[in-house]
Write an enzyme that holds these catalytic residues in place. Structure first.
Site, PDB file in Angstrom:
ATOM      1  N   GLY A  90       0.813  -1.213   0.000  1.00  0.00           N
ATOM      2  CA  GLY A  90       0.000   0.000   0.000  1.00  0.00           C
ATOM      3  C   GLY A  90       0.847   1.263   0.000  1.00  0.00           C
ATOM      4  CE  LYS A 111       7.800   0.000   5.608  1.00  0.00           C
ATOM      5  NZ  LYS A 111       8.340  -0.953   6.578  1.00  0.00           N
ATOM      6  CG  ASP A 123      -0.176   8.922   3.792  1.00  0.00           C
ATOM      7  OD1 ASP A 123       0.253   7.748   3.897  1.00  0.00           O
ATOM      8  OD2 ASP A 123       0.215   9.851   4.522  1.00  0.00           O
ATOM      9  N   GLY A 124      -0.016   6.230   1.366  1.00  0.00           N
ATOM     10  CA  GLY A 124       1.104   5.664   0.619  1.00  0.00           C
ATOM     11  C   GLY A 124       2.461   6.191   1.044  1.00  0.00           C
ATOM     12  NE  ARG A 174      10.832  -4.065   3.021  1.00  0.00           N
ATOM     13  CZ  ARG A 174       9.667  -4.200   3.671  1.00  0.00           C
ATOM     14  NH1 ARG A 174       9.618  -4.150   4.973  1.00  0.00           N
ATOM     15  NH2 ARG A 174       8.559  -4.376   3.002  1.00  0.00           N
ATOM     16  NE  ARG A 181       4.927  -8.999   1.702  1.00  0.00           N
ATOM     17  CZ  ARG A 181       5.274  -7.993   2.493  1.00  0.00           C
ATOM     18  NH1 ARG A 181       4.928  -8.025   3.755  1.00  0.00           N
ATOM     19  NH2 ARG A 181       5.903  -6.945   2.024  1.00  0.00           N
ATOM     20  CG  ASP A 250       0.452  -9.222   6.602  1.00  0.00           C
ATOM     21  OD1 ASP A 250      -0.257  -9.818   7.430  1.00  0.00           O
ATOM     22  OD2 ASP A 250       0.830  -8.053   6.747  1.00  0.00           O
ATOM     23  CG  ASN A 251       4.101  -8.230   8.691  1.00  0.00           C
ATOM     24  OD1 ASN A 251       4.217  -7.720   7.580  1.00  0.00           O
ATOM     25  ND2 ASN A 251       3.403  -7.682   9.662  1.00  0.00           N
TER      26      ASN A 251
HETATM   27  P1  AMP Z   1       2.252  -3.092   7.888  1.00  0.00           P
HETATM   28  O1  AMP Z   1       1.693  -2.729   9.217  1.00  0.00           O
HETATM   29  O2  AMP Z   1       3.420  -2.234   7.472  1.00  0.00           O
HETATM   30  O3  AMP Z   1       2.516  -4.550   7.751  1.00  0.00           O
HETATM   31  O4  AMP Z   1       1.116  -2.724   6.835  1.00  0.00           O
HETATM   32  C1  AMP Z   1      -0.077  -3.420   6.726  1.00  0.00           C
HETATM   33  C2  AMP Z   1      -0.796  -2.995   5.465  1.00  0.00           C
HETATM   34  O5  AMP Z   1      -1.117  -1.612   5.502  1.00  0.00           O
HETATM   35  C3  AMP Z   1       0.033  -3.190   4.198  1.00  0.00           C
HETATM   36  O6  AMP Z   1      -0.820  -3.551   3.165  1.00  0.00           O
HETATM   37  C4  AMP Z   1       0.613  -1.819   3.980  1.00  0.00           C
HETATM   38  O7  AMP Z   1       0.973  -1.598   2.647  1.00  0.00           O
HETATM   39  C5  AMP Z   1      -0.553  -0.924   4.401  1.00  0.00           C
HETATM   40  N1  AMP Z   1      -0.110   0.405   4.817  1.00  0.00           N
HETATM   41  C6  AMP Z   1       0.589   0.768   5.915  1.00  0.00           C
HETATM   42  N2  AMP Z   1       0.806   2.082   5.957  1.00  0.00           N
HETATM   43  C7  AMP Z   1       0.231   2.610   4.842  1.00  0.00           C
HETATM   44  C8  AMP Z   1       0.103   3.922   4.302  1.00  0.00           C
HETATM   45  N3  AMP Z   1       0.618   4.980   4.905  1.00  0.00           N
HETATM   46  N4  AMP Z   1      -0.564   4.063   3.126  1.00  0.00           N
HETATM   47  C9  AMP Z   1      -1.087   2.997   2.500  1.00  0.00           C
HETATM   48  N5  AMP Z   1      -1.015   1.746   2.959  1.00  0.00           N
HETATM   49  C10 AMP Z   1      -0.364   1.536   4.115  1.00  0.00           C
HETATM   50 MG    MG Z   2       3.896  -5.611   6.846  1.00  0.00          MG
END
Ligand code: AMP
Ligand code: MG
Length: 485
Positions: A90, A111, A123-124, A174, A181, A250-251
């Site tokens: 995301g 990232k 917001d990506g 990264r 995963r 997913d992690n």
């Molecule tokens: P994470 O907690 O990093 O494992 O993220 C879990 C999910 O949320 C993944 O699909 C990430 O890509 C998405 N995600 C985390 N932060 C953002 C963000 N700021 N904008 C869009 N997607 C996000």
């Molecule tokens: Mg993650």
């Protein structure tokens, strides 16, 4: 001018279209390099020594992609705190796969590079503090000799990201042996095209474990390998007191590398129930729950592999069960082996279990620091600490000393075993936080760089480490971490 040495060979982007989206990073306003990992770039055969900071910033912000790159967001799903969700990159993009001289393949991923079709309401983007934190902790884990994704660069974007307050934005580069995963398989498994799962499976085998290609049951072998790798990984985390904090499916990387440095933290005071993540209310991902959680995740992996094991699903289920049935025994065996090393013991004695659990329960009762207890036993704790002036502990120490003489083990040898297992320094939360505060509030990277330097050689370096062995001020131990920041 020297060549940088990029060798892109992008294979993931050739997988079925349901598994990814092709798109470019969203350009940023005024990129500026904050950290760059020259030693890592050398390791993977890249040379940026003649590239100025302005050009580096353009590349590692995504504003000017290197020739040969092809940016994709990967789709994945996952069980988050036990609930199945569709996810995907995301806020990240793999810009390509770089292959070094030894034919080692690395995903280069940005990232914080902007929205993707998987961003949902996000917001990506990423904030500077958490990206610096991932850089520090992932590099520390690498230097602790634990498999992990790594950090090549942090670049400020010159744009704000809105969280609880306005924060500076940043992009982290990264490096991973891949980003496949358990969750990627879960996504392919429910894809509308039934061939996607098989395509991902064949791809994974070719990329990571080509030697099992011609096995009679390669899917069972994959489950076996991933199980072994994850057991080793979690034992390594527990050796150094690492709490991952968000072991969602997913992690969990198929490569066996540590991935996702959101809410992780190192335990100071020994307590098996240690949790840092602000959203882990029930301690699902607590320090001592990590073995049972990885087992749960591996069961989810086994479920999606069922159609790939055998045409007879009952037979597939039986075979998968057979792989996972020994998990507890294997984990326990590996964990005791690791703990014996932490204590410098040779051979195996039936009384070892008691010796080890006695030490841990003493540590818990006396609120002893996990890392420093082993430093004390190695005579490497620089500051005096009254915790260890304790009768019960002295009694235990005598038993330990008697035990460590067995199997012809000399004190020197015992100490050497201990030194390979016990870090003298770890990225302690209060020190990481302190360094990040100065970096984000005052734009001063000195403390971050000092910390990175100390953590470069965590098993050997004994110079200037007393400050880094200091434990949190009493009352400030209740440290909290956050996901997706
Ligand atoms: P994470 O907690 O990093 O494992 O993220 C879990 C999910 O949320 C993944 O699909 C990430 O890509 C998405 N995600 C985390 N932060 C953002 C963000 N700021 N904008 C869009 N997607 C996000
Ligand atoms: Mg993650």
């Amino acid at each position: 001018m020297k060549k940088i040495g990029w060798q892109f060979d992008n294979t993931y982007s050739k997988l079925p279209k349901n598994l990814l989206s092709k798109l470019n990073p969203t350009p940023v306003k005024s990129p500026e390099v904050v950290l760059f990992n020259h030693s890592l770039s050398k390791e993977i055969g890249l040379d940026f020594s003649e590239i100025d900071n302005e050009k580096l910033a353009l590349t590692f912000s995504g504003n000017q992609l290197p020739d040969g790159s092809e940016t994709i967001a990967q789709a994945y799903a996952g069980h988050q705190f036990g609930h199945f969700t569709l996810l995907g990159d995301g806020r990240a993009l793999v810009i390509g796969e770089h292959v070094d001289k030894n034919k080692k393949r690395y995903d280069i991923q940005f990232k914080g590079s902007g929205k993707t079709p998987y961003s949902r309401n996000g917001d990506g983007r990423a904030a500077l503090g958490p990206m610096l934190r991932e850089y520090i902790v992932s590099e520390a884990i690498h230097n602790l000799k634990i498999p992990t994704t790594r950090s090549l660069a942090v670049v400020k974007t010159g744009e704000n990201v809105i969280r609880e307050k306005n924060l500076e934005g940043a992009v982290l580069t990264r490096i991973a042996s891949s980003h496949i995963r358990i969750g990627t398989f879960q996504y392919a498994c429910i894809s509308k095209d039934k061939n996607d799962l098989k395509a991902l499976f064949d791809y994974t085998i070719e990329r990571h474990y080509p030697h099992i290609r011609n096995f009679k049951f390669p899917a069972i072998e994959l489950l076996n390998i991933v199980t072994e790798k994850q057991i080793d990984l979690i034992i390594d985390w527990m050796r150094v007191g690492f709490v991952h904090g968000v072991m969602n499916t997913d992690n969990v990387a198929i490569s066996g590398e540590t991935i996702d440095y959101g809410p992780c933290a190192f335990m100071d005071t020994y307590d098996p129930r240690t949790v840092f993540s602000s959203i882990d209310y029930y301690g699902r991902y607590a320090f001592s729950n990590q073995p049972s959680i990885i087992k749960w995740n591996l069961e989810k992996f086994a479920e999606v592999l069922i159609p790939l094991i055998d045409t007879d699903s009952n037979r597939s289920i039986e075979m998968a069960k057979e792989v996972l049935k020994d998990f507890d025994t294997k984990f326990k065996k590996g964990w005791f082996k690791m703990m014996r090393k932490k204590l410098g013991l040779k051979g195996e004695e039936s009384k070892d279990e008691n010796l080890i659990t006695k030490l841990l329960s003493w540590m818990k009762q006396n609120k002893a620091d996990y890392t420093n207890t082993f430093c004390y036993l190695m005579d490497d704790l620089i500051q005096k600490n009254k915790t260890f002036e304790n009768e019960e502990f002295n009694h235990w120490k005598q038993q330990w000393k008697n035990r460590s003489k067995l199997y012809g083990n000399s004190p020197e040898n015992s100490l050497q075993i201990m030194h390979e297992a016990n870090p003298l320094v770890i990225p302690r939360n209060h020190l990481v936080e302190g360094a990040l505060n100065v970096a984000t509030e005052n734009n001063d990277l000195t403390k971050v760089k000092e910390l990175l330097k100390i953590l470069k050689d965590p098993y050997k370096n004994k110079t200037n480490i007393d400050y880094y062995q200091s434990t949190p001020i009493p009352g400030k131990e209740r440290y909290k971490t956050y996901c997706g920041t």
